[in-house]
Design a protein around this motif. Structure first.
Motif, short mmCIF file in Angstrom:
data_model
loop_
_atom_site.label_atom_id
_atom_site.label_comp_id
_atom_site.label_asym_id
_atom_site.label_seq_id
_atom_site.Cartn_x
_atom_site.Cartn_y
_atom_site.Cartn_z
N GLN A 288 0.86 -1.18 0.00
CA GLN A 288 0.00 0.00 0.00
C GLN A 288 0.89 1.23 0.00
N LEU A 289 0.75 2.06 -1.02
CA LEU A 289 1.52 3.30 -1.14
C LEU A 289 0.61 4.48 -0.85
N SER A 290 1.08 5.37 0.00
CA SER A 290 0.36 6.61 0.27
C SER A 290 1.39 7.72 0.44
N PRO A 291 0.96 8.96 0.48
CA PRO A 291 1.93 10.05 0.67
C PRO A 291 2.68 9.97 2.00
N GLU A 292 2.07 9.35 3.01
CA GLU A 292 2.67 9.30 4.34
C GLU A 292 3.57 8.08 4.57
N PHE A 293 3.29 6.97 3.91
CA PHE A 293 4.01 5.74 4.20
C PHE A 293 3.86 4.73 3.07
N THR A 294 4.66 3.69 3.14
CA THR A 294 4.51 2.50 2.31
C THR A 294 4.32 1.34 3.28
N LYS A 295 3.24 0.62 3.14
CA LYS A 295 2.93 -0.50 4.03
C LYS A 295 3.00 -1.79 3.21
N ILE A 296 3.74 -2.76 3.75
CA ILE A 296 3.88 -4.05 3.08
C ILE A 296 3.31 -5.12 4.00
N ASP A 297 2.38 -5.91 3.51
CA ASP A 297 1.78 -6.98 4.29
C ASP A 297 2.30 -8.33 3.80
N PHE A 298 2.63 -9.17 4.76
CA PHE A 298 3.09 -10.52 4.49
C PHE A 298 2.13 -11.52 5.11
N GLY A 299 2.08 -12.70 4.55
CA GLY A 299 1.35 -13.80 5.14
C GLY A 299 2.33 -14.91 5.49
N ILE B 263 12.85 -2.59 0.19
CA ILE B 263 12.23 -2.81 -1.11
C ILE B 263 12.99 -1.94 -2.10
N GLU B 264 12.96 -2.35 -3.36
CA GLU B 264 13.75 -1.66 -4.38
C GLU B 264 12.90 -1.38 -5.60
N ASN B 265 13.02 -0.17 -6.12
CA ASN B 265 12.38 0.21 -7.36
C ASN B 265 13.17 -0.45 -8.49
N ASN B 266 12.53 -1.31 -9.26
CA ASN B 266 13.22 -2.04 -10.33
C ASN B 266 13.79 -1.14 -11.41
N VAL B 267 13.17 0.00 -11.64
CA VAL B 267 13.62 0.89 -12.70
C VAL B 267 14.76 1.79 -12.22
N SER B 268 14.53 2.52 -11.13
CA SER B 268 15.53 3.48 -10.65
C SER B 268 16.59 2.84 -9.76
N LYS B 269 16.32 1.63 -9.29
CA LYS B 269 17.20 0.90 -8.35
C LYS B 269 17.29 1.59 -6.99
N GLU B 270 16.39 2.54 -6.72
CA GLU B 270 16.36 3.21 -5.42
C GLU B 270 15.83 2.23 -4.38
N LYS B 271 16.49 2.20 -3.21
CA LYS B 271 16.11 1.29 -2.14
C LYS B 271 15.43 2.06 -1.01
N TYR B 272 14.41 1.43 -0.45
CA TYR B 272 13.66 1.99 0.67
C TYR B 272 13.80 1.02 1.83
N VAL B 273 14.47 1.46 2.88
CA VAL B 273 14.81 0.61 4.01
C VAL B 273 13.67 0.55 5.02
N LEU B 274 13.49 -0.60 5.63
CA LEU B 274 12.50 -0.82 6.68
C LEU B 274 12.73 0.16 7.82
N THR B 275 11.67 0.83 8.26
CA THR B 275 11.78 1.75 9.40
C THR B 275 10.94 1.31 10.58
N LYS B 276 9.95 0.43 10.36
CA LYS B 276 9.07 -0.01 11.44
C LYS B 276 8.46 -1.35 11.07
N ALA B 277 8.31 -2.21 12.05
CA ALA B 277 7.65 -3.50 11.84
C ALA B 277 6.58 -3.68 12.91
#
Length: 91
Positions: free
Chosen positions: A28-39, A60-74
């Motif tokens: 889930q992408l929003s202006p405030e956060f990116t939320k990733i759900d796992f099962g 997580i990594e953008n496949n095109v730009s290769k920009e990485k977004y590091v986990l900040t909260k679990a």
């Protein structure tokens, strides 16, 4: 009319994933956060379902730009080295 607080939800299947768990369910992408759900399904080889943990270096990594977004909260899963030990195979 343009919505400023719009969020996008992506539902993923197992393409690109191994057969092991946890499985990526949605992003889930929003202006405030990116939320990733796992099962996760406990492994039947363990008496009580085993354990689970999340690497604090997860990203997580953008496949095109290769920009990485590091986990900040679990939530609902501890960061390694702490483990969550399941109480039963049904947890």
């Amino acid at each position: 009319m343009k919505q400023k607080n719009k969020s996008l939800v992506f539902h993923y299947n197992t393409i690109g994933h191994g057969r092991t768990t946890p499985k990526l369910l949605r992003i889930q992408l929003s202006p405030e956060f990116t939320k990733i759900d796992f099962g996760y399904i406990t492994d039947p080889i363990y008496i009580n379902g085993g354990w689970i943990k999340m690497a604090p270096t997860t990203f997580i990594e953008n496949n095109v730009s290769k920009e990485k977004y590091v986990l900040t909260k679990a939530e609902g899963i501890p960061l390694a080295p702490t483990k969550h030990n399941f109480q039963s195979k049904k947890d």
